[in-house]
Each structure stands twice: as structure tokens, then as C-alpha cells.
Motif scaffolding. Structure first.
Motif, PDB file in Angstrom:
ATOM      1  N   TRP A   1       0.834  -1.209   0.000  1.00  0.00           N
ATOM      2  CA  TRP A   1       0.000   0.000   0.000  1.00  0.00           C
ATOM      3  C   TRP A   1       0.870   1.260   0.000  1.00  0.00           C
TER       4      TRP A   1
ATOM      5  N   ARG B   1      11.886  10.937  -5.410  1.00  0.00           N
ATOM      6  CA  ARG B   1      10.859   9.907  -5.564  1.00  0.00           C
ATOM      7  C   ARG B   1      11.167   8.691  -4.699  1.00  0.00           C
TER       8      ARG B   1
ATOM      9  N   LEU C   1       4.631   5.923  -5.026  1.00  0.00           N
ATOM     10  CA  LEU C   1       4.827   6.085  -6.465  1.00  0.00           C
ATOM     11  C   LEU C   1       3.804   7.040  -7.072  1.00  0.00           C
ATOM     12  N   ARG C   2       2.581   7.000  -6.562  1.00  0.00           N
ATOM     13  CA  ARG C   2       1.539   7.878  -7.100  1.00  0.00           C
ATOM     14  C   ARG C   2       1.790   9.341  -6.730  1.00  0.00           C
ATOM     15  N   ARG C   3       2.224   9.584  -5.513  1.00  0.00           N
ATOM     16  CA  ARG C   3       2.411  10.963  -5.069  1.00  0.00           C
ATOM     17  C   ARG C   3       3.703  11.588  -5.604  1.00  0.00           C
ATOM     18  N   SER C   4       4.675  10.780  -5.951  1.00  0.00           N
ATOM     19  CA  SER C   4       5.963  11.316  -6.388  1.00  0.00           C
ATOM     20  C   SER C   4       6.130  11.302  -7.898  1.00  0.00           C
ATOM     21  N   GLY C   5       5.051  11.237  -8.635  1.00  0.00           N
ATOM     22  CA  GLY C   5       5.152  11.237 -10.093  1.00  0.00           C
ATOM     23  C   GLY C   5       5.725  12.549 -10.622  1.00  0.00           C
TER      24      GLY C   5
ATOM     25  N   GLN D   1       2.597   1.770  -3.462  1.00  0.00           N
ATOM     26  CA  GLN D   1       1.693   2.336  -4.463  1.00  0.00           C
ATOM     27  C   GLN D   1       1.421   3.810  -4.178  1.00  0.00           C
ATOM     28  N   GLU D   2       1.240   4.148  -2.908  1.00  0.00           N
ATOM     29  CA  GLU D   2       0.971   5.535  -2.552  1.00  0.00           C
ATOM     30  C   GLU D   2       2.181   6.427  -2.830  1.00  0.00           C
TER      31      GLU D   2
END
Length: 231
Positions: A117, A134, A123-127, A120-121
Motif C-alpha cells: 500500500w 521519488r 509512487l503515485r504521489r511522487s510522479g 503504491q501511494e
């Protein structure tokens, strides 16, 4: 010989040599060198013969894997719990074994889910950020979500095993009703400081998970038959 030697009573070198030659014959040295034979010494079998580790093959980490069962799951039937329904695929001696198995497996599973979890969080926030930022964001998310979920699930699992063991001892058997009741009580206790509504929600969630586990255990992990006169 000088005057100083005469006053001090010293002997000259010629007198010392003559006295040493005229005295009693010296005895030969009693420590005669002997030849060493390495094959005539006492072997290690002499002091390892009475030891339990005389066979060096038993000290290997993989020793004993050719047995039909491993030692750590080979328990005598007399030491296993005799309550109806208390046995599962893994042999259990009662509350302590169930507590170790249940809490350990639950904690590791929740820790893994929490880490996924957080990954995934993060990677999503550090795009779109630089690689170092990152990576830092992903690590922060993983270390925040993983231990949180693992510790919470571990506490619930400890409460569940305590309630399940107590209910089983009172009723004299272990069944699905014990599992659901223990799940509901442990979930309510976990959220007991948040108010009545969170207690009911948490108890319903944990009771549902416990009921699903009881059904899955009955279908996919049937209880093995016990021999030697046990039910």
C-alpha cells in the motif's frame, strides 16, 4: 691474575678450566631426542566415542531432512490440545501455539500488505519528481503504512486468540461460532476508545474476516484425522 682479582678471591681462567676437568665426570643429558610418529597418537574417536555428536554429519545444517516429518512439527499426541475442533493443519498444543502461529502470520501478512500500500501511494504521489526525491517519498510511505498496518493487525490477532481460547475453554469446544464471536469482541476492544460507532464497525469487520477464515479453513484446510484413540 690481577691484584683486584686476588683481593676479591676470583680464580683465573686456567684454574677454572683445570677444576672443571679434574672434577667428577658429568652425567649425560637424560632428555634424548626421539622420533615423532603422527600415526601412533591417540585419535579423536577416543574422546568423541561417548558423545552425542560423534558423527560429524549430524552437525550439518541440512542433517535430518531425509525424515518423513520435521522435528519442530512432530509433536506427541499426548501433548496436543484435546478440545473438539481445536486441531488444524498445523499441530497445536493449545493457546500458546495458536497465539504464536496466529499473531505471527497475521502480523507478517499485514506488514506485507501495508508495504505494498505504501509503495503504491509513494509512487503515485511522487510522479514527475527527480529520482532521489521519488525514492525518498516511496520509502517514507512504505515505512509509514507497513508498520502501522502490521502493528494494528498484530494487536487484533493477540486479542482474537485470547478471546477465542477463553470462549473455547468455557464452551468446551472450538467451532465457527467461537471464531466469529472472538473476532467481534477483539475488533470492538481495538476501537473501544473511539466511541460506540467505531466499535461496532470494527467489530463487524473483524467478525466478517474471522467468519470468512473459518469457512475457508473448513473447505480448503480440513482437519486431519487423529489416531491413537483421539477423536
Amino acid at each position: 691474575m690481577t691484584i683486584f682479582d686476588t683481593i676479591m678471591g676470583r680464580k683465573s681462567s686456567s684454574q677454572v678450566s683445570s677444576s672443571s676437568t679434574s672434577g667428577a665426570p658429568t652425567t649425560p643429558n637424560s632428555h634424548q631426542p626421539t622420533s615423532f610418529d603422527p600415526y601412533s597418537g591417540q585419535g579423536t574417536d577416543a574422546f568423541l566415542g561417548s558423545s552425542a555428536y560423534a558423527d560429524p554429519t549430524q552437525l550439518h545444517p541440512l542433517a535430518g531432512l531425509n525424515k518423513e516429518t520435521l522435528d519442530y512439527i512432530s509433536l506427541e499426541d499426548s501433548s496436543l490440545s484435546d478440545l473438539p475442533g481445536s486441531q488444524s493443519v498445523l499441530p497445536s498444543r493449545g493457546f500458546t501455539d495458536d497465539l504464536c502461529y496466529g499473531t505471527g502470520v497475521t502480523y507478517l501478512a499485514a506488514l506485507t500488505l501495508g508495504g505494498a500500500w505504501g509503495l503504491q501511494e509513494g509512487l503515485r504521489r511522487s510522479g514527475g519528481q527527480p529520482p532521489k526525491l521519488r525514492l525518498n517519498s516511496v520509502l517514507n510511505a512504505v515505512t509509514r503504512r507497513g508498520p502501522f498496518l502490521g502493528n494494528s493487525a498484530g494487536v487484533v490477532a493477540i486479542c482474537y486468540n485470547c478471546f477465542n481460547s477463553a470462549i473455547g475453554s468455557l464452551r468446551g469446544k472450538h467451532d465457527a461460532a467461537n471464531t466469529i464471536a472472538a473476532g467481534a469482541l477483539s475488533g470492538m476492544l481495538f476501537k473501544s476508545t473511539r466511541g460506540l460507532r467505531p466499535m461496532v464497525i470494527s467489530g463487524g469487520i473483524v467478525a466478517s474476516v474471522a467468519g470468512a477464515w473459518a469457512v475457508a479453513q473448513r473447505i480448503f484446510l480440513p482437519v486431519p484425522e487423529r489416531s491413537h484413540g483421539h477423536p
